[in-house]
Write a protein that holds these residues in place. Structure first.
Motif, mmCIF file in Angstrom:
data_model
loop_
_atom_site.group_PDB
_atom_site.id
_atom_site.type_symbol
_atom_site.label_atom_id
_atom_site.label_comp_id
_atom_site.label_asym_id
_atom_site.label_seq_id
_atom_site.Cartn_x
_atom_site.Cartn_y
_atom_site.Cartn_z
ATOM 1 N N GLU A 183 23.742 -63.126 -13.952
ATOM 2 C CA GLU A 183 23.942 -64.328 -13.901
ATOM 3 C C GLU A 183 22.816 -65.071 -13.354
ATOM 4 O O GLU A 183 22.156 -66.526 -13.676
ATOM 5 C CB GLU A 183 24.573 -64.926 -13.460
ATOM 6 N N LEU A 184 22.320 -64.701 -11.597
ATOM 7 C CA LEU A 184 21.248 -64.499 -11.298
ATOM 8 C C LEU A 184 20.087 -64.322 -12.276
ATOM 9 O O LEU A 184 19.066 -65.165 -11.912
ATOM 10 C CB LEU A 184 21.879 -63.261 -10.251
ATOM 11 N N ARG A 185 20.235 -63.122 -12.527
ATOM 12 C CA ARG A 185 18.828 -62.729 -13.497
ATOM 13 C C ARG A 185 18.285 -63.966 -14.302
ATOM 14 O O ARG A 185 16.904 -64.157 -14.583
ATOM 15 C CB ARG A 185 18.831 -61.465 -13.930
ATOM 16 N N ILE A 186 18.926 -64.072 -15.283
ATOM 17 C CA ILE A 186 19.249 -65.484 -15.888
ATOM 18 C C ILE A 186 18.941 -66.927 -15.373
ATOM 19 O O ILE A 186 18.115 -67.715 -15.761
ATOM 20 C CB ILE A 186 20.445 -66.020 -16.836
ATOM 21 N N ARG A 187 19.402 -67.435 -14.631
ATOM 22 C CA ARG A 187 18.810 -68.007 -13.260
ATOM 23 C C ARG A 187 17.348 -68.388 -12.908
ATOM 24 O O ARG A 187 16.641 -69.485 -13.175
ATOM 25 C CB ARG A 187 19.438 -68.557 -12.353
ATOM 26 N N ILE A 188 17.317 -66.862 -12.784
ATOM 27 C CA ILE A 188 15.335 -66.925 -12.226
ATOM 28 C C ILE A 188 14.878 -66.848 -13.040
ATOM 29 O O ILE A 188 13.930 -67.632 -13.204
ATOM 30 C CB ILE A 188 14.981 -65.527 -11.121
ATOM 31 N N PHE A 189 14.947 -66.285 -14.558
ATOM 32 C CA PHE A 189 13.823 -66.353 -15.683
ATOM 33 C C PHE A 189 14.036 -67.812 -16.166
ATOM 34 O O PHE A 189 12.967 -68.431 -16.308
ATOM 35 C CB PHE A 189 14.478 -64.951 -16.171
ATOM 36 N N CYS A 190 14.857 -68.218 -15.983
ATOM 37 C CA CYS A 190 14.748 -69.222 -17.288
ATOM 38 C C CYS A 190 14.135 -70.945 -16.354
ATOM 39 O O CYS A 190 12.998 -71.807 -16.882
ATOM 40 C CB CYS A 190 16.386 -70.605 -17.186
ATOM 41 N N ARG A 191 14.249 -71.075 -14.981
ATOM 42 C CA ARG A 191 13.924 -71.732 -13.997
ATOM 43 C C ARG A 191 12.344 -70.963 -13.957
ATOM 44 O O ARG A 191 11.806 -71.736 -14.198
ATOM 45 C CB ARG A 191 14.453 -71.461 -12.937
ATOM 46 N N SER A 192 12.027 -70.136 -13.425
ATOM 47 C CA SER A 192 10.401 -69.162 -12.602
ATOM 48 C C SER A 192 9.771 -69.561 -14.721
ATOM 49 O O SER A 192 8.488 -69.016 -14.194
ATOM 50 C CB SER A 192 10.553 -68.071 -12.480
ATOM 51 N N VAL A 193 10.787 -68.134 -15.154
ATOM 52 C CA VAL A 193 9.468 -68.483 -16.508
ATOM 53 C C VAL A 193 9.580 -70.097 -17.477
ATOM 54 O O VAL A 193 8.110 -70.447 -18.120
ATOM 55 C CB VAL A 193 10.060 -67.549 -17.061
ATOM 56 N N LEU A 194 10.468 -70.504 -17.885
ATOM 57 C CA LEU A 194 10.579 -71.509 -19.387
ATOM 58 C C LEU A 194 10.459 -73.193 -17.920
ATOM 59 O O LEU A 194 10.016 -73.783 -18.653
ATOM 60 C CB LEU A 194 11.858 -71.277 -19.716
#
Length: 421
Positions: A183-194
């Protein structure tokens, strides 16, 4: 009839807002053919002071020293940092300008695959790593000016590269919190990258839509909470019980409110008003039913248009008792968070016009009074029974409820007397 509503928290003068949401009592769903981009919240009695953060005010460790800058000494370090952030993306964009999108993406993959911190699951400490932030800036620079079809291909490319759909499937179908690290990795990836680096709201809405639209509504709400919901300040993990255990503050809800406003914006063409209102309704039961005070606070942060449309939807669908309780908690939030109480009264007055008959309207108003009485009695019972915590929050909540009721009715008297004189 026009209603004068106060402006946002930083606006002193009121604005006249014309209702532009078409509401009918036919059927069980309501639609809004015209959506506006304003999302005002009620005036606060007192301004709060916030320090405006500056992305470049504090240089990170690893910034180039003055002795290595050469002729760039004349540039402020902040500007030089910006140049370093955007230069790689621009260079790659220019070097691959004549290639078709498919070949450009292959070339990008060759470069990005060599950097572990650019991968969704590649960094050992994603919370404190700037790799995905740099990836997001790179992506924004590269795709600036591309049409939606090309950007859609980029999203498919990113999904294949990171195996994002399968990972999303895991977190939205698992018990909340059972896959905390993912959940944490998806949260960071979606916010930071997309999501974080776009200048135009339409771009942000496009990428958020790509993330949400493939899923059913219940999964959309879960994913929205994972990406924008409250997170621990210690380890960054999603705090699933924040909305169900007790009243929360605005900080925990602002991310969700901004995402909802983004989807309701007229430029988010793939979302109807019904879609967004249904999503808000579904969000309020993730992972279980929220405290109604937290739902009311979210609606206030979402602004006048979304708040009214949400309430009007309940009115036309025969949920007057539920709507009456919501009015009480809107008044309570106005009292606690120092918003002007006349906003809650005028919002209720506007919702009253949704009811098709005087009888329905009178029953709703009676339900509001009954709701005030029942909620205050429940709070009083909690105080009498000795259900106190160390902060004595039950007594403080009763205090706010009584004040909210008094100020709510005071505004009704002001409104009534001013119209009769």
């Amino acid at each position: 009839m026009n209603y004068s509503y106060p402006g946002g928290a930083n606006q002193k003068s009121g604005k006249v807002l014309k209702p532009n949401t078409a509401i009918t009592d036919q059927g069980k769903r309501m639609t809004s053919p015209v959506r506006t981009s304003y999302t005002l919240i009620p005036n606060q009695k007192y301004r709060r002071s916030y320090r405006r953060s500056n992305k470049f005010s504090v240089l990170q460790t690893g910034s180039p020293s003055l002795s290595t800058l050469g002729d760039f000494k004349a540039l402020p370090l902040e500007i030089f940092q910006m140049v370093l952030e955007y230069l790689p993306g621009l260079l790659l964009k220019r070097c691959t300008l004549l290639l078709p999108t498919k070949d450009r993406l292959k070339y990008i993959h060759k470069i990005l695959s060599e950097i572990s911190c650019f991968k969704l699951n590649g960094c050992s400490d994603p919370l404190h790593c700037s790799g995905l932030q740099c990836y997001g800036v790179f992506l924004q620079t590269l795709t600036a000016g591309w049409d939606e079809l090309e950007c859609h291909r980029v999203y498919i490319f990113l999904c294949e590269l990171s195996n994002l759909p399968r990972r999303l499937q895991t977190v939205v179908s698992s018990k909340p919190g059972s896959a905390r690290k993912l959940e944490l990795r998806i949260r960071i990836f979606c916010r930071s990258v997309l999501l974080n680096h776009w200048i135009h709201r339409s771009d942000s809405a496009f990428w958020l839509t790509r993330l949400l639209k493939p899923w059913p509504m219940v999964n959309q709400a879960r994913l929205l909470y994972i990406i924008f919901g409250p997170a621990s300040t210690l380890d960054g993990h999603v705090v699933w019980q924040k909305m169900t255990e007790g009243p929360t503050d605005e900080t925990s809800l602002k991310g969700l409110a901004e995402a909802i406003k983004l989807l309701y914006d007229p430029e988010a063409k793939e979302w109807t008003a019904d879609d967004v209102i249904s999503l808000v309704d579904e969000l309020a039961v993730v992972p279980q039913e929220w405290l109604l005070e937290n739902s009311a606070r979210l609606l206030i942060l979402c602004g006048n248009t979304i708040c009214f449309t949400f309430m009007a939807s309940k009115a036309v669908n025969g949920r007057a008792t539920e709507l009456a309780r919501l009015v009480v908690f809107l008044a309570l939030v106005c009292e606690k968070d120092l918003y002007c109480m006349d906003w809650a009264v005028k919002m209720m007055q506007k919702v009253c016009k949704v009811f098709s008959t005087p009888s329905e309207r009178n029953n709703f108003l009676q339900s509001v009074e009954n709701a005030f009485a029942h909620i205050i009695m429940d709070s009083l019972q909690s105080v009498i029974s000795g259900e106190h915590d160390e902060e004595d929050s039950s007594f403080l909540n009763l205090f706010h409820l009584v004040n909210a009721q008094a100020n709510f009715h005071k505004e009704i008297l002001y409104l009534t007397m001013s119209n009769s004189i």
